[in-house]
Scaffold this active site. Structure first.
Site, PDB file in Angstrom:
ATOM      1  N   CYS A 335       0.793  -1.235   0.000  1.00 36.49           N
ATOM      2  CA  CYS A 335       0.000   0.000   0.000  1.00 36.49           C
ATOM      3  C   CYS A 335       0.826   1.286   0.000  1.00 36.49           C
ATOM      4  CB  CYS A 335      -0.963   0.015   1.188  1.00 36.49           C
ATOM      5  SG  CYS A 335      -1.593  -1.584   1.674  1.00 36.49           S
ATOM      6  N   GLN A 382       0.950 -11.007  -3.257  1.00 37.35           N
ATOM      7  CA  GLN A 382      -0.440 -10.568  -3.166  1.00 37.35           C
ATOM      8  C   GLN A 382      -0.942 -10.098  -4.527  1.00 37.35           C
ATOM      9  OE1 GLN A 382      -0.179  -7.526  -0.024  1.00 37.35           O
ATOM     10  NE2 GLN A 382      -1.587  -8.781   1.176  1.00 37.35           N
ATOM     11  N   ASP A 384      -2.600  -7.546  -5.439  1.00 36.79           N
ATOM     12  CA  ASP A 384      -2.955  -6.309  -4.755  1.00 36.79           C
ATOM     13  C   ASP A 384      -3.417  -5.255  -5.754  1.00 36.79           C
ATOM     14  OD1 ASP A 384      -3.253  -4.980  -2.420  1.00 36.79           O
ATOM     15  OD2 ASP A 384      -1.143  -4.961  -1.878  1.00 36.79           O
ATOM     16  N   LYS A 466     -15.433  -2.583   5.354  1.00 36.03           N
ATOM     17  CA  LYS A 466     -14.921  -3.511   4.350  1.00 36.03           C
ATOM     18  C   LYS A 466     -15.950  -4.567   3.997  1.00 36.03           C
ATOM     19  CE  LYS A 466     -12.718  -6.605   7.722  1.00 36.03           C
ATOM     20  NZ  LYS A 466     -11.562  -7.481   7.983  1.00 36.03           N
ATOM     21  N   HIS A 512      -8.548  -0.437  -0.854  1.00 36.85           N
ATOM     22  CA  HIS A 512      -7.635  -1.580  -0.937  1.00 36.85           C
ATOM     23  C   HIS A 512      -8.464  -2.776  -1.388  1.00 36.85           C
ATOM     24  CE1 HIS A 512      -4.609   0.282   1.934  1.00 36.85           C
ATOM     25  NE2 HIS A 512      -5.703   0.958   2.237  1.00 36.85           N
TER      26      HIS A 512
END
Length: 643
Positions: A335, A382, A384, A466, A512
């Site tokens: 991140c 990941q 991501d 989330k 995210h």
């Protein structure tokens, strides 16, 4: 005079305080017999708990999710009591509930044997049959330390010494056995009717390899014998599908202890599957409007101070390495790196939303006792991605992520999900207004997509609400893979900005999201889901061409080369072995299709095609075979031939 309101809205009044057990008896003898605990408001309590004022109360039985957890925790205590009776020299440490069961760690001077487990389980059954009452008592911290040290339980004493001195310590006792626990617990051991000890393994005290080795006894417990038998059948099926064994048998990957535990080595066949997964992932993300990033594996430690990882995540990070007097840190997350790319220049609202994705390898300092094949490792990649957007764009962007998630998971063969929506916890950053907007946006996206969800009140991250998706595999197990998280924290900590249409500077919202979770763990799930019988698009070898005699060797070799030139993964087995032997060997390797050529097939320019399940698919020309394989690959994991 307390008035008790029950879940159906009915009320019961009492002349004075009553216990939960007395309330259950007042409702009915069946409920009184089955009650294991109660929920008073938001709090779980024992059946001995006194109700002294008006309250909303739900009686909990073993059929309830909370009740089943209490059954399992109480069975862990039953295990510890049985071990102490049979092996008085053993010391008890911790015994938590885990998914589908429980474990208890013991310090003992020799390894527990399978015969020991049988004896322990038998004694547990005897203690359950004795229907011992379970009672709770409270001590102050120092008295509890003295008590446990006095009976030789040094580990318990260590645990209690770390508790603040002014905090009450609750103990639960049954017969001669007492254990440290918050509770609640069943009121009597006779409610523990369906349990099984499953295995014993090594563990380290507090999960740290630098500490002494303990022995961990695992078990499972259920509401009744029917549920227990069903679980044990699933357990047998899971053992057959263990990705560690299949990965070794099919030479897909290994964990090389010489290089350090929890580090994955992808072997050629496993690497082929990974390449297919990565190529597919990049193709899907490019189509969905993402730009792909590549970022470093290390950065100055200061970056992780800014992001907050060193405050909240230090125990899972490797120690910094020194270079030119400055500490560098292996990245545990991608991140902050994406944030730095965003901050490389001032952004305009016209650029938002920005969608950036990366297959980024990260490193986590997992305790050795927690490592488990591909499912828990120290270095992993990941899938991501981060979306930077304006507040009013949240719902639409979340909907786009959900669309992509469901499409990709479906292509891998997963169509059943459990969806959770997690809302603001007690400690959180961001205003009430933005939390409300963000949560409504997530809920709106789920509703527009027609997805039923479970509300997890207060279960959000401190930085935002989330959505979590749990996929269901072929034997009904649920795996947490996909997550969509809104973040108000990092944009604030990194002072991220964009120029709004009004000309003022504003903070973007950061989303995210990971769809597969990590490639390593997702690959492990795929292995177990398919039991190594991958659909043709993922299989490392999609077909093997086999000759019956040496006369067909050149023909079979040319067929394999032709199909490989068409983009298929086809091997030629030209060994001087009987055809039955070669078929059995490649069937054991779970190759989807076997292509056999004798004199007749060579003459006709065809091959006899059979599936790995032994189904005869007939003879096909090379052109028809290429079309057949192309159809199989195009179906991905959505429709595969019966095995």
């Amino acid at each position: 005079m307390p008035v008790i309101t029950l879940p159906d809205g009915s009320q019961r009044s009492f002349a004075g305080p009553v216990t939960v057990a007395e309330l259950a008896a007042d409702i009915g003898p069946g409920l009184a017999k089955a009650a294991v605990a109660a929920r008073v408001g938001d709090r779980l309590v024992d059946t001995s708990h006194r109700l002294e004022a008006d309250a909303e109360v739900a009686i909990i039985t073993a059929r309830d999710e909370d009740g089943l957890e209490i059954i399992r925790h109480s069975t862990a205590h039953l295990l510890a009591q049985a071990v102490k009776q049979l092996f008085p020299g053993a010391q008890v440490t911790i015994g938590p509930v885990i998914e589908d069961g429980f474990y208890y760690d013991f310090a003992f001077d020799r390894a527990f044997t399978p015969e020991d487990l049988e004896a322990i389980e038998k004694r547990m059954a005897e203690l359950a049959e004795a229907d011992l009452p379970v009672h709770r008592e409270v001590m102050n911290r120092d008295a509890a330390v003295t008590f446990f040290r006095g009976i030789g339980e040094e580990y318990k004493a260590q645990i209690i010494e770390e508790i603040p001195a002014d905090q009450e310590i609750s103990l639960y006792g049954q017969g001669e056995f007492k254990d440290l626990c918050r509770g609640p617990h069943v009121p009597r051991t006779g409610l523990l009717k369906a349990f099984k000890l499953t295995k014993v393994a090594g563990a380290y005290w507090r999960g740290d390899a630098r500490n002494e080795q303990l022995q961990r006894i695992y078990g499972t417990a259920w509401a009744d014998s029917k549920a227990l038998k069903a679980y044990l059948r699933r357990l047998e099926e899971a053992e057959k599908r263990d990705h560690r064994r299949i990965g070794r048998d099919l030479e897909l990957f290994s964990i090389q202890e010489d290089a350090g535990g929890g580090l994955v080595f992808w072997h050629p066949h496993g690497a082929r599957i990974r390449r297919v997964m990565e190529d597919y992932w990049r193709e899907q993300h490019t189509r969905a409007g993402y730009e792909l990033l590549f970022t470093p594996h290390i950065a100055l430690e200061d970056l992780w101070h800014t992001s907050g990882h060193t405050d909240f995540y230090r125990e899972s990070m490797y120690r910094p390495m020194e270079e030119d007097g400055q500490p560098y840190q292996l990245k545990p997350m991608n991140c902050p790196f994406h944030v730095l790319v965003y901050k490389d220049k001032l952004r305009s609202y016209r650029e938002l939303p920005m969608r950036w994705a990366e297959l980024g390898t990260v490193y986590r300092h997992e305790m050795s006792g927690a490592l488990h094949g591909l499912m828990r490792v120290r270095g992993f990649t990941q899938d991501d991605a981060h979306v930077f957007c304006q507040e009013e764009q949240i719902e639409e962007e979340v909907l786009r992520v959900l669309d992509l998630t469901l499409e990709m998971l479906g292509d891998f063969g997963f169509t059943q999900f459990e969806v959770n929506l997690s809302t603001r916890p007690e400690k959180a950053v961001g205003s009430d207004e933005i939390w409300e907007k963000a949560t409504k946006a997530l809920q709106g996206a789920l509703e527009r997509k027609g997805l039923e969800f479970i509300l997890d009140a207060g279960g959000g991250a401190f930085y935002g609400p989330k959505i979590d998706l749990k996929i269901e595999d072929a034997i009904g197990r649920k795996w947490q893979c996909s997550t969509i998280q809104l973040d108000f924290n990092l944009p604030e900590r990194f002072e991220m900005e964009y120029v709004a249409a009004s000309g003022e500077r504003r903070r973007p919202i950061m989303i995210h999201r990971a769809l597969l979770g990590s490639l390593e763990r997702f690959f492990g799930i795929l292995i177990e889901h398919y039991e190594g019988r991958f659909p043709a698009w993922l299989a490392p070898v999609q077909a093997v061409a086999l000759n019956i005699t040496d006369k067909q060797a050149d023909y079979v070799d040319s067929v394999a080369k032709t199909l490989n030139n068409q983009g298929f993964r086809v091997d030629a087995d030209l060994r001087n072995e009987k055809i039955g032997f070669k078929i059995r060997e490649h069937t054991m390797q779970k190759v989807p299709f076997l292509l056999v050529a004798g004199d007749r097939e060579k003459e006709a320019g065809s091959l006899a095609v059979r599936s790995r399940s032994g189904e005869d698919l007939g003879s096909m020309s090379i052109d028809d075979l290429g079309k057949f394989l192309a159809r199989q690959v195009a179906m991905r994991g959505r429709s595969v031939m019966e095995d």
